[in-house]
Design an enzyme around this catalytic site. Structure first.
Site, PDB file in Angstrom:
ATOM      1  N   SER A  11       4.915 -17.114  -9.164  1.00 41.35           N
ATOM      2  CA  SER A  11       5.635 -17.719  -8.059  1.00 41.35           C
ATOM      3  C   SER A  11       7.124 -17.627  -8.356  1.00 41.35           C
ATOM      4  O   SER A  11       7.542 -17.690  -9.511  1.00 41.35           O
ATOM      5  CB  SER A  11       5.215 -19.184  -7.920  1.00 41.35           C
ATOM      6  OG  SER A  11       6.257 -19.923  -7.311  1.00 41.35           O
ATOM      7  N   LYS A  33       2.593 -20.723 -12.215  1.00 38.71           N
ATOM      8  CA  LYS A  33       1.602 -20.131 -11.317  1.00 38.71           C
ATOM      9  C   LYS A  33       1.184 -18.720 -11.704  1.00 38.71           C
ATOM     10  O   LYS A  33       1.993 -17.916 -12.141  1.00 38.71           O
ATOM     11  CB  LYS A  33       2.172 -20.068  -9.882  1.00 38.71           C
ATOM     12  CG  LYS A  33       2.456 -21.404  -9.254  1.00 38.71           C
ATOM     13  CD  LYS A  33       1.233 -22.119  -8.708  1.00 38.71           C
ATOM     14  CE  LYS A  33       0.456 -21.374  -7.689  1.00 38.71           C
ATOM     15  NZ  LYS A  33       0.833 -21.664  -6.327  1.00 38.71           N
ATOM     16  N   GLU A  75      -6.694 -12.134  -2.706  1.00 35.33           N
ATOM     17  CA  GLU A  75      -6.312 -12.695  -1.395  1.00 35.33           C
ATOM     18  C   GLU A  75      -6.128 -11.585  -0.363  1.00 35.33           C
ATOM     19  O   GLU A  75      -6.516 -11.718   0.803  1.00 35.33           O
ATOM     20  CB  GLU A  75      -5.003 -13.483  -1.520  1.00 35.33           C
ATOM     21  CG  GLU A  75      -5.138 -14.746  -2.363  1.00 35.33           C
ATOM     22  CD  GLU A  75      -3.763 -15.321  -2.699  1.00 35.33           C
ATOM     23  OE1 GLU A  75      -3.272 -16.145  -1.919  1.00 35.33           O
ATOM     24  OE2 GLU A  75      -3.188 -14.933  -3.731  1.00 35.33           O
ATOM     25  N   TYR A 117     -12.832  16.124  27.631  1.00 38.70           N
ATOM     26  CA  TYR A 117     -11.607  15.682  26.966  1.00 38.70           C
ATOM     27  C   TYR A 117     -10.664  14.977  27.935  1.00 38.70           C
ATOM     28  O   TYR A 117     -10.438  15.431  29.051  1.00 38.70           O
ATOM     29  CB  TYR A 117     -10.879  16.892  26.337  1.00 38.70           C
ATOM     30  CG  TYR A 117      -9.604  16.466  25.619  1.00 38.70           C
ATOM     31  CD1 TYR A 117      -9.631  16.039  24.298  1.00 38.70           C
ATOM     32  CD2 TYR A 117      -8.377  16.445  26.284  1.00 38.70           C
ATOM     33  CE1 TYR A 117      -8.474  15.608  23.649  1.00 38.70           C
ATOM     34  CE2 TYR A 117      -7.217  16.021  25.639  1.00 38.70           C
ATOM     35  CZ  TYR A 117      -7.277  15.604  24.328  1.00 38.70           C
ATOM     36  OH  TYR A 117      -6.140  15.177  23.690  1.00 38.70           O
TER      37      TYR A 117
END
Ligand code: ARG
Length: 456
Positions: free
Chosen positions: A272, A278, A285, A312
């Site tokens: 962090s 951290k 995630e 097409y």
């Protein structure tokens, strides 16, 4: 353009041109052009010398593309026009013969099918790497215990190897889905023209085998309209990224201080900017978050195709960006999964402590009563009473006294305590595919064979 007097409006050009994204089809376009040139020799459109010259020119184009030196021009509408324009600059007006018996409609469908076939193989290869890592992890953590969850509430203990093998089988099914998309891409559209077929007898079989297709698209209208193979790839990618999302989500949960079951590799985590303590499981995630993007790529193409009359229409040009986005997203995600799994570590003590919660053996005590003749529903009620009693008195199930037991059921005796003894729940799961150590070993063997089959 022959029948036009006006230059295209720049806004229309911006809307209509696809070069900015379809240039990644260039290698397939050149390959298709080489094979088509050979077919033109067979049909008598080109002489042997002309074919040689065209192939030489295509080699030069390929070399420029590969070196990143291809001189794209702002007037190149798409990769097909760019390659032909450059070829003609190199070999002169002869370059104009290449488009005999070919339309951009069968050309683009062919390029895209070749692309999907390649990337389906690549997805399977990447899946195989991640599956190999999962097998190594499952083997190494074969008998480590953790709680299995339902409703994200502790339910019954399982072995970590068993849980990792659950991830393995998810990926194994993904491999089958990607392979099926590759098979769907195996029918060659080339040689069907704009929609109705050609005035030329081209040896489509020979072209197909040169390009690695295993069969021909048998209907010229379908050939130029079909994008099912891209949709099949997108479906496989959607399910796969959904799996990666569920795995990522578990790794995120497991790496919280609350769970503390695992520590993601540092190389796949970040710190962090403000909180020095951290270590965030960013890779997990992001795997969790990529799924809706790939799903929307699927929905995007399904939406383009829905209601689209044959054959097409320019709508079909919108097939590429969602496909490319899904290919890039899923390939990167699979590489990240493999890398992240390589470095993950598990905390045996934390997991075992959580798995040691005796409440997880409640079903096993009910089964003990069933073995003694009590109907399961009744046994469920008896054990419910034991659980209430333990909770009310703040004691473990095994702390309920021998003499008290009879008050709950005559059928309860010393075996009650044996069932609650360390580990006995795990190995009582006899059934095939269950979490006992013998069943997990058998499953590991099956998983190994299944992975080897993929490599064949
Ligand atoms: N850029 C076009 C596409 O991606 C190529 C086919 C164009 N065909 C046509 N009839 N305008 O679909």
């Amino acid at each position: 353009m022959p029948r036009f007097e006006q230059e295209p409006d720049p806004v229309f050009w911006e809307l209509n041109a696809s070069l900015s994204f379809d240039r990644r089809l260039a290698p397939y376009d050149v390959r298709g052009s080489r094979a088509h040139a050979r077919a033109l020799l067979g049909a008598g459109v080109l002489t042997a010398e002309e074919l040689d010259e065209l192939l030489g020119g295509l080699d030069a184009v390929a070399a420029e593309l590969e070196a990143g030196e291809f001189p794209f021009e702002s007037s190149d509408e798409d990769i097909h026009m760019a390659v032909e324009r450059r070829l003609t600059e190199i070999v002169g007006p002869l370059g104009g013969k290449l488009h005999t018996g070919r339309s951009r409609n069968d050309q683009v469908a062919t390029d895209l099918a070749l692309f999907v076939a390649d990337r389906a193989v690549r997805a399977v290869d990447l899946l195989a790497v991640a599956m190999g890592t999962l097998l190594t992890l499952a083997d190494a953590h074969h008998d480590w215990r953790l709680p299995g969850y339902t409703h994200l509430q502790r339910a019954q203990p399982v072995s970590l190897g068993h849980h990792l093998l659950a991830w393995f089988w998810m990926l194994r099914r993904d491999a089958d889905r990607f392979s099926a998309a590759g098979v769907a891409a195996g029918a060659m559209p080339l040689g069907t023209g704009a929609l109705a077929g050609l005035n030329w007898e081209l040896d489509r079989e020979a072209t197909a085998s040169e390009l690695g297709f295993d069969r021909l698209a048998e209907n010229s209208i379908d050939a130029v309209s079909n994008r099912d193979f891209a949709l099949d790839y997108l479906h496989a990618a959607t399910v796969c990224s959904t799996h990666l999302s569920r795995m990522g989500s578990e790794i995120v949960l497991w790496s919280t201080s609350e769970f503390g079951f695992c520590r993601p590799a540092e190389e796949y985590s970040s710190g962090s900017s403000i909180m020095p303590q951290k270590m965030n499981p960013d890779a997990a995630e992001l795997l969790r978050a990529k799924a809706p993007r790939v799903q929307s790529d699927y929905t995007n193409l399904a939406g383009v195709l829905h209601g689209l009359p044959l054959a097409y229409s320019k709508d079909l040009q919108e097939d590429k960006e969602p496909l490319f986005d899904a290919v890039d997203t899923v390939e990167l995600s699979l590489r990240a999964l493999a890398g992240m799994l390589e470095g993950i570590s598990f905390d045996r003590e934390r997991m075992e402590a959580a798995a040691g919660d005796e409440m997880a053996a409640a079903t096993d005590i009910a089964d003990l009563l069933v073995r003694r003749g009590m109907p399961f529903r009744e046994a469920h009620g008896v054990v419910g009473g034991l659980v209430r009693h333990a909770l009310a008195n703040d004691i473990q199930l095994s702390e309920i006294g021998r003499d008290e037991l009879a008050g709950f059921s005559e059928l309860l005796d010393d075996e009650y305590y044996e069932v609650l003894a360390e580990g006995s729940w795990l190995d009582s799961k006899l059934s095939r595919g269950g979490t006992s150590s013998a069943a997990v070993s058998a499953q590991l063997e099956l998983a190994r064979e299944s992975l080897a089959e993929l490599a064949r």
